[in-house]
Design a protein around this motif. Structure first.
Motif, PDB file in Angstrom:
ATOM      1  N   VAL A   1       0.798  -1.165   0.080  1.00 51.67           N
ATOM      2  CA  VAL A   1       0.125   0.026  -0.187  1.00 51.67           C
ATOM      3  C   VAL A   1       1.044   1.214  -0.026  1.00 51.67           C
ATOM      4  O   VAL A   1       2.030   1.291   0.562  1.00 51.67           O
ATOM      5  N   THR A   2       0.488   2.382  -0.427  1.00 54.48           N
ATOM      6  CA  THR A   2       1.108   3.649  -0.518  1.00 54.48           C
ATOM      7  C   THR A   2       0.103   4.427  -0.165  1.00 54.48           C
ATOM      8  O   THR A   2      -1.037   4.604  -0.535  1.00 54.48           O
ATOM      9  N   ILE A   3       0.505   5.435   0.858  1.00 57.72           N
ATOM     10  CA  ILE A   3      -0.323   6.538   1.284  1.00 57.72           C
ATOM     11  C   ILE A   3       0.372   7.903   1.385  1.00 57.72           C
ATOM     12  O   ILE A   3       1.620   7.878   1.311  1.00 57.72           O
ATOM     13  N   GLU A   4      -0.378   9.043   1.324  1.00 59.37           N
ATOM     14  CA  GLU A   4       0.285  10.178   1.215  1.00 59.37           C
ATOM     15  C   GLU A   4      -0.172  10.955   2.609  1.00 59.37           C
ATOM     16  O   GLU A   4      -1.363  10.900   2.802  1.00 59.37           O
ATOM     17  N   SER A   5       0.892  11.379   3.365  1.00 58.60           N
ATOM     18  CA  SER A   5       0.428  12.206   4.501  1.00 58.60           C
ATOM     19  C   SER A   5       1.428  13.500   4.584  1.00 58.60           C
ATOM     20  O   SER A   5       1.841  13.855   3.581  1.00 58.60           O
ATOM     21  N   THR A   6       1.345  14.120   6.038  1.00 57.34           N
ATOM     22  CA  THR A   6       2.387  15.153   5.966  1.00 57.34           C
ATOM     23  C   THR A   6       3.143  14.942   7.252  1.00 57.34           C
ATOM     24  O   THR A   6       2.878  14.204   8.101  1.00 57.34           O
ATOM     25  N   SER A   7       4.253  15.592   7.483  1.00 60.60           N
ATOM     26  CA  SER A   7       5.135  15.552   8.493  1.00 60.60           C
ATOM     27  C   SER A   7       4.620  16.054   9.665  1.00 60.60           C
ATOM     28  O   SER A   7       5.003  15.717  10.931  1.00 60.60           O
ATOM     29  N   ARG A   8       3.694  17.086   9.700  1.00 67.09           N
ATOM     30  CA  ARG A   8       3.184  17.503  10.801  1.00 67.09           C
ATOM     31  C   ARG A   8       1.730  17.509  10.591  1.00 67.09           C
ATOM     32  O   ARG A   8       1.240  17.323   9.542  1.00 67.09           O
ATOM     33  N   ALA A   9       1.194  18.252  11.656  1.00 67.71           N
ATOM     34  CA  ALA A   9      -0.536  18.300  11.537  1.00 67.71           C
ATOM     35  C   ALA A   9      -0.850  19.376  10.236  1.00 67.71           C
ATOM     36  O   ALA A   9       0.097  20.342  10.153  1.00 67.71           O
ATOM     37  N   GLY A  10      -1.827  19.156   9.616  1.00 69.75           N
ATOM     38  CA  GLY A  10      -1.772  19.686   8.283  1.00 69.75           C
ATOM     39  C   GLY A  10      -1.765  21.245   8.267  1.00 69.75           C
ATOM     40  O   GLY A  10      -1.540  22.034   7.503  1.00 69.75           O
ATOM     41  N   TYR A  11      -2.420  21.622   9.618  1.00 68.30           N
ATOM     42  CA  TYR A  11      -2.663  23.263   9.607  1.00 68.30           C
ATOM     43  C   TYR A  11      -1.158  23.728  10.282  1.00 68.30           C
ATOM     44  O   TYR A  11      -1.410  25.095  10.385  1.00 68.30           O
ATOM     45  N   TYR A  12      -0.270  22.914  10.638  1.00 62.78           N
ATOM     46  CA  TYR A  12       0.686  23.581  11.257  1.00 62.78           C
ATOM     47  C   TYR A  12       1.918  24.162  10.089  1.00 62.78           C
ATOM     48  O   TYR A  12       1.926  23.296   9.222  1.00 62.78           O
ATOM     49  N   PRO A  13       2.472  25.033  10.311  1.00 65.38           N
ATOM     50  CA  PRO A  13       3.391  25.666   9.532  1.00 65.38           C
ATOM     51  C   PRO A  13       4.380  24.797   9.006  1.00 65.38           C
ATOM     52  O   PRO A  13       4.807  23.908   9.695  1.00 65.38           O
ATOM     53  N   ASN A  14       4.857  24.822   7.558  1.00 64.90           N
ATOM     54  CA  ASN A  14       5.718  23.758   7.091  1.00 64.90           C
ATOM     55  C   ASN A  14       5.406  22.317   7.340  1.00 64.90           C
ATOM     56  O   ASN A  14       6.490  21.597   7.208  1.00 64.90           O
ATOM     57  N   ALA A  15       4.208  22.191   7.444  1.00 63.36           N
ATOM     58  CA  ALA A  15       3.814  20.428   7.348  1.00 63.36           C
ATOM     59  C   ALA A  15       4.147  19.976   5.704  1.00 63.36           C
ATOM     60  O   ALA A  15       3.668  20.663   4.818  1.00 63.36           O
ATOM     61  N   SER A  16       5.078  19.188   5.749  1.00 63.52           N
ATOM     62  CA  SER A  16       5.463  18.929   4.236  1.00 63.52           C
ATOM     63  C   SER A  16       5.143  17.464   3.756  1.00 63.52           C
ATOM     64  O   SER A  16       4.680  16.590   4.747  1.00 63.52           O
ATOM     65  N   PRO A  17       4.811  17.378   2.498  1.00 62.45           N
ATOM     66  CA  PRO A  17       4.049  16.240   2.280  1.00 62.45           C
ATOM     67  C   PRO A  17       4.870  14.910   2.169  1.00 62.45           C
ATOM     68  O   PRO A  17       6.155  14.989   2.315  1.00 62.45           O
ATOM     69  N   MET A  18       4.542  13.668   2.367  1.00 60.16           N
ATOM     70  CA  MET A  18       5.186  12.507   2.651  1.00 60.16           C
ATOM     71  C   MET A  18       4.529  11.411   1.952  1.00 60.16           C
ATOM     72  O   MET A  18       3.350  11.378   2.409  1.00 60.16           O
ATOM     73  N   THR A  19       5.330  10.395   1.342  1.00 54.86           N
ATOM     74  CA  THR A  19       4.757   9.356   0.486  1.00 54.86           C
ATOM     75  C   THR A  19       5.287   8.048   1.560  1.00 54.86           C
ATOM     76  O   THR A  19       6.435   8.009   1.828  1.00 54.86           O
ATOM     77  N   VAL A  20       4.380   7.363   1.880  1.00 59.90           N
ATOM     78  CA  VAL A  20       4.883   5.987   2.573  1.00 59.90           C
ATOM     79  C   VAL A  20       4.270   4.850   1.824  1.00 59.90           C
ATOM     80  O   VAL A  20       3.177   4.813   1.694  1.00 59.90           O
ATOM     81  N   LYS A  21       5.275   3.959   1.606  1.00 59.78           N
ATOM     82  CA  LYS A  21       4.803   2.699   1.124  1.00 59.78           C
ATOM     83  C   LYS A  21       5.087   1.422   2.122  1.00 59.78           C
ATOM     84  O   LYS A  21       6.120   1.523   2.691  1.00 59.78           O
ATOM     85  N   MET A  22       4.138   0.478   2.165  1.00 61.67           N
ATOM     86  CA  MET A  22       4.221  -0.709   3.086  1.00 61.67           C
ATOM     87  C   MET A  22       4.099  -1.998   2.741  1.00 61.67           C
ATOM     88  O   MET A  22       3.084  -2.156   1.954  1.00 61.67           O
ATOM     89  N   LEU A  23       4.650  -2.626   2.836  1.00 61.91           N
ATOM     90  CA  LEU A  23       4.380  -4.123   2.521  1.00 61.91           C
ATOM     91  C   LEU A  23       4.339  -5.098   3.674  1.00 61.91           C
ATOM     92  O   LEU A  23       5.029  -4.912   4.625  1.00 61.91           O
ATOM     93  N   ALA A  24       3.261  -5.785   3.658  1.00 63.73           N
ATOM     94  CA  ALA A  24       3.000  -6.662   4.718  1.00 63.73           C
ATOM     95  C   ALA A  24       2.442  -8.051   4.171  1.00 63.73           C
ATOM     96  O   ALA A  24       2.094  -8.333   3.147  1.00 63.73           O
ATOM     97  N   GLU A  25       2.927  -9.112   4.819  1.00 69.29           N
ATOM     98  CA  GLU A  25       2.871 -10.406   4.416  1.00 69.29           C
ATOM     99  C   GLU A  25       1.316 -10.746   4.194  1.00 69.29           C
ATOM    100  O   GLU A  25       0.631 -10.554   5.176  1.00 69.29           O
ATOM    101  N   LEU A  26       1.024 -11.400   3.321  1.00 72.00           N
ATOM    102  CA  LEU A  26      -0.299 -12.050   3.278  1.00 72.00           C
ATOM    103  C   LEU A  26      -0.669 -13.016   4.307  1.00 72.00           C
ATOM    104  O   LEU A  26       0.093 -13.661   4.706  1.00 72.00           O
TER     105      LEU A  26
END
Lengths: 465, 465
Positions: free
Chosen positions: A369-394
């Motif tokens: 799975v791949t998700i997009e989120s931010t380094s800080r709360a979205g409303y906080y200054p300089n919240a920067s985008p971040m993409t996280v990919k995760m693999l988990a075993e079936l």
């Protein structure tokens, strides 16, 4: 001559960087010079330096080479470690318990007996077997000597076009370094995307960010020749279908374990060419020989197979373990999960565990799975985008790997996954991890938790029998 | 009237912030409006907002109040969640499965039946029972309404002297906020050091850093009275032996679970006054009542005892778990390890697990170590100092807690320890964790590893029988 029970033992260390000198220092902490003599051979000019810091020295973030040296030969000698610089070990006589070494300046050779031996010969950079690869202006960046040579070239070159061959950690870090020095930088990469330690979809994000920084990224390109000018210096890098003008070329293609000595002596090597050790970092099948750092293979705790990773943090841990055992204590190195973090300017890149192709290779089926989120709360200054990919075993849902690409605050988040991998956690277990939360530090759901929720849901909804 | 099998059930949610509305939203995801009616009562004007963000709104980092609102009442209503604002639930009739609610504007009261009930009544700030505590110019910062009232006061006050009562998370964050607004800030603290969620030796570092920021720190001070002027407004805060002139006073003394309704209805409360739930967040002994967020106690996985922690990240997880279970799925909240992170200007403060006194209280003997390291390789620009304290259990060596005080890059490192605590790792196991290393991100031994090495050594060398 009787062997007295109080005879002083001699430890010989081959290689004066992180693993070797950490081992020597830790052994010295546990045993004084009346019990243990320590001799360390190093073929270069330096000991205990941070090879990982070389790109930042070349790039100008670190202005003084000496700052990369954690401990000088003199400091080691003050601790009764007999460091012999510019001295290359040329042969191991394991039955005779002795090593032959050559003084690189005088050419003189001699044998040194040992009771205990530590092999920490490091890695050697892959140099392409190409015409022109040894031309002036073409540089590796493996040792401090390499870094100094590159800086000398940069100082003496008027042109501002740099070509970096390879787009792994060294390649992207050197791209940043040369950009910081004001060069027009082209990165020529054999793979489909930079950072082949990531899956290509995550490498794509690195590609885009590097292009955004003004770096010319050339993927799917095999270097066929290094072209030189009338003065014999490099003038361009040729691939199968193009030429890239270059005033300086940096080779960052990767490294291989430096194990020629060990191979010649019949020591056990793995499929990646590295020495094989047991958990105490003793070379398998040997009582009195240890090995660590970039010349060994390590157990990947996620795949259950050996791999080769050249990284200072492992080398230091190996040295610590070896030195403890050589010094009469007990310590083990259980293995790695494959964590790495890097940056290109303000882009942070991190990974741990298995990529998709690693998992497939060892027979693991997984969800990704791949998700997009931010380094800080979205409303906080300089919240920067971040993409996280995760693999988990079936079925089991066990975490297999995480990759992160983002800006400030992204990279070290991989440590969450590194610890979870070590502990064998499932994605489901990770969804309730009690991670640090406050608006300047994280959204209320940390990006790693968001990825874990999505991965856990996908494991649950999988209908694979 | 026959109870049809297809009768629509009604879920009633008390409290429209993180836990309650997360529960409502997740239940709605799993069950459509034809299966489940959802009614949510909220006595304030807002839903689903970040109370943790209030200090940054007051301080000016967040300029728009609406940015703190994750989901408005209208957005919830668009998802068929019947949000009733300014409506306070005044009584629970558990046997009759109904709640009585009062419209705060009209005063009208009525009963609403439920099939399933979620109690998410949050926490209330501790207000000292002191003369003057309700005077104009004295503010709590628990709700968005509180934050707006404080901002109105700041806008209407010419004086620039602010006194913050309390030096926990809210206190230190409000000190930063008022400093950012140009106030002379005095923090009056009952404890011997600020941040009583840390051990005093670590709190001392916070004290020194806050003093360095120009904040006047007054420890060991009990507020005895809030003094008002002729206009009835606050003019000073009095302690046992001093007076601190104040144009505005912020109370940040802490919060207690808001469980008056639950107590009156005979629901089980713990020693901290919070509702007691099972792993599925169902109130103990009840089939059809769930509770989550700041009004419940949670299991501390390290001590094995319940505690009360008011924190948005837990509230969101509780809501997610409750909504899943109410919606017919299955989810659990296993507990917390007590992770928290905060900052005052560029000072980062983090903790997880047990403090020394927590460990003693639950009968755990331990070693405690403190180390100093840096956020990046020492030679890398902007490597900032960091102090890490670690507690590990005697004999087993099990990690018990970590506290970190430093600058950029310090706070979120606590996540390493949070995951290790969850996994029940020992300090010795932590010494070989494969954490992300590169010079811009960490020294070759991450500060957490340095602390683990020292703690593990101290466990080994302990001679306690």
């Amino acid at each position: 001559m009787n062997m007295s029970r109080t005879r002083r033992e001699r430890l010989v260390v081959i290689g004066g960087d992180a693993a070797g000198m950490s081992a020597a220092s830790q052994a010295r902490r546990l045993k004084g010079p009346d019990e243990l003599e320590i001799v360390a051979f190093e073929r270069g000019h330096f000991t205990s330096y941070s090879a990982c810091g070389i790109p930042y020295w070349v790039g100008g973030d670190v202005t003084d080479r000496d700052r990369l040296v954690a401990r000088t030969p003199e400091e080691h000698r003050a601790r009764d470690i007999d460091v012999r610089l510019r001295t290359e070990v040329t042969e191991l006589d394991l039955d005779g318990r002795r090593v032959r070494a050559r003084d690189l300046d005088s050419g003189a050779e001699s044998w040194t007996p040992y009771d205990k031996l530590v092999i920490a010969t490091g890695a050697r950079p892959v140099r392409p077997d190409l015409p022109g690869a040894d031309a002036p202006g073409v540089h590796g960046v493996q040792t401090l000597d390499d870094g100094q040579a590159l800086l000398d070239t940069l100082a003496g070159t008027r042109g501002r076009r740099a070509v970096v061959v390879g787009a792994g950690y060294i390649g992207v870090e050197m791209a940043e370094a040369l950009l910081n020095r004001g060069y027009e930088v082209t990165v020529v990469n054999r793979g489909s995307e930079p950072m082949s330690t990531l899956d290509p979809d995550m490498g794509r994000l690195v590609h885009e960010a590097m292009t955004g920084l003004g770096i010319t990224m050339v993927n799917d390109a095999e270097v066929t020749k290094i072209l030189t000018g009338d003065d014999g210096r490099v003038r361009a890098v040729a691939t199968q279908d193009r030429e890239f003008p270059a005033d300086v070329v940096v080779l960052g293609i990767g490294v291989r374990p430096e194990t020629a000595l060990a191979r010649a002596a019949g020591l056990p090597l793995g499929t990646h060419g590295g020495l094989l050790t047991d958990r105490s970092m003793r070379v398998r099948g040997r009582e009195d020989v240890w090995a660590g750092g970039d010349c060994v293979e390590v157990l990947d705790l996620v795949s259950g197979q050996e791999r080769h990773i050249a990284l200072g943090t492992h080398a230091n841990k190996h040295g610590q373990v070896i030195g403890t055992n050589v010094g009469g204590g007990y310590a083990t190195f259980p293995g790695v999960v494959g964590t790495a973090v890097s940056k290109v300017c303000d882009l942070e890149i991190a990974r741990t565990g298995l990529r998709e192709k690693d998992a497939r290779r060892v027979g693991l089926r997984f969800v990704a799975v791949t998700i997009e989120s931010t380094s800080r709360a979205g409303y906080y200054p300089n919240a920067s985008p971040m993409t996280v990919k995760m693999l988990a075993e079936l079925r089991t849902g066990r975490l297999l790997g995480v990759q992160i690409v983002g800006r400030e605050g992204a990279g070290k988040r991989v440590d969450i996954a590194a610890v979870a991998l070590t502990a064998g956690m499932t994605a489901e277990q990770m969804t309730t991890l009690d991670l640090g939360y406050a608006p300047p530090f994280s959204p209320v759901w940390d990006p790693v938790l968001v990825a874990a929720r999505k991965a856990a849901a996908k494991v649950r909804s999988s209908t694979t029998p």
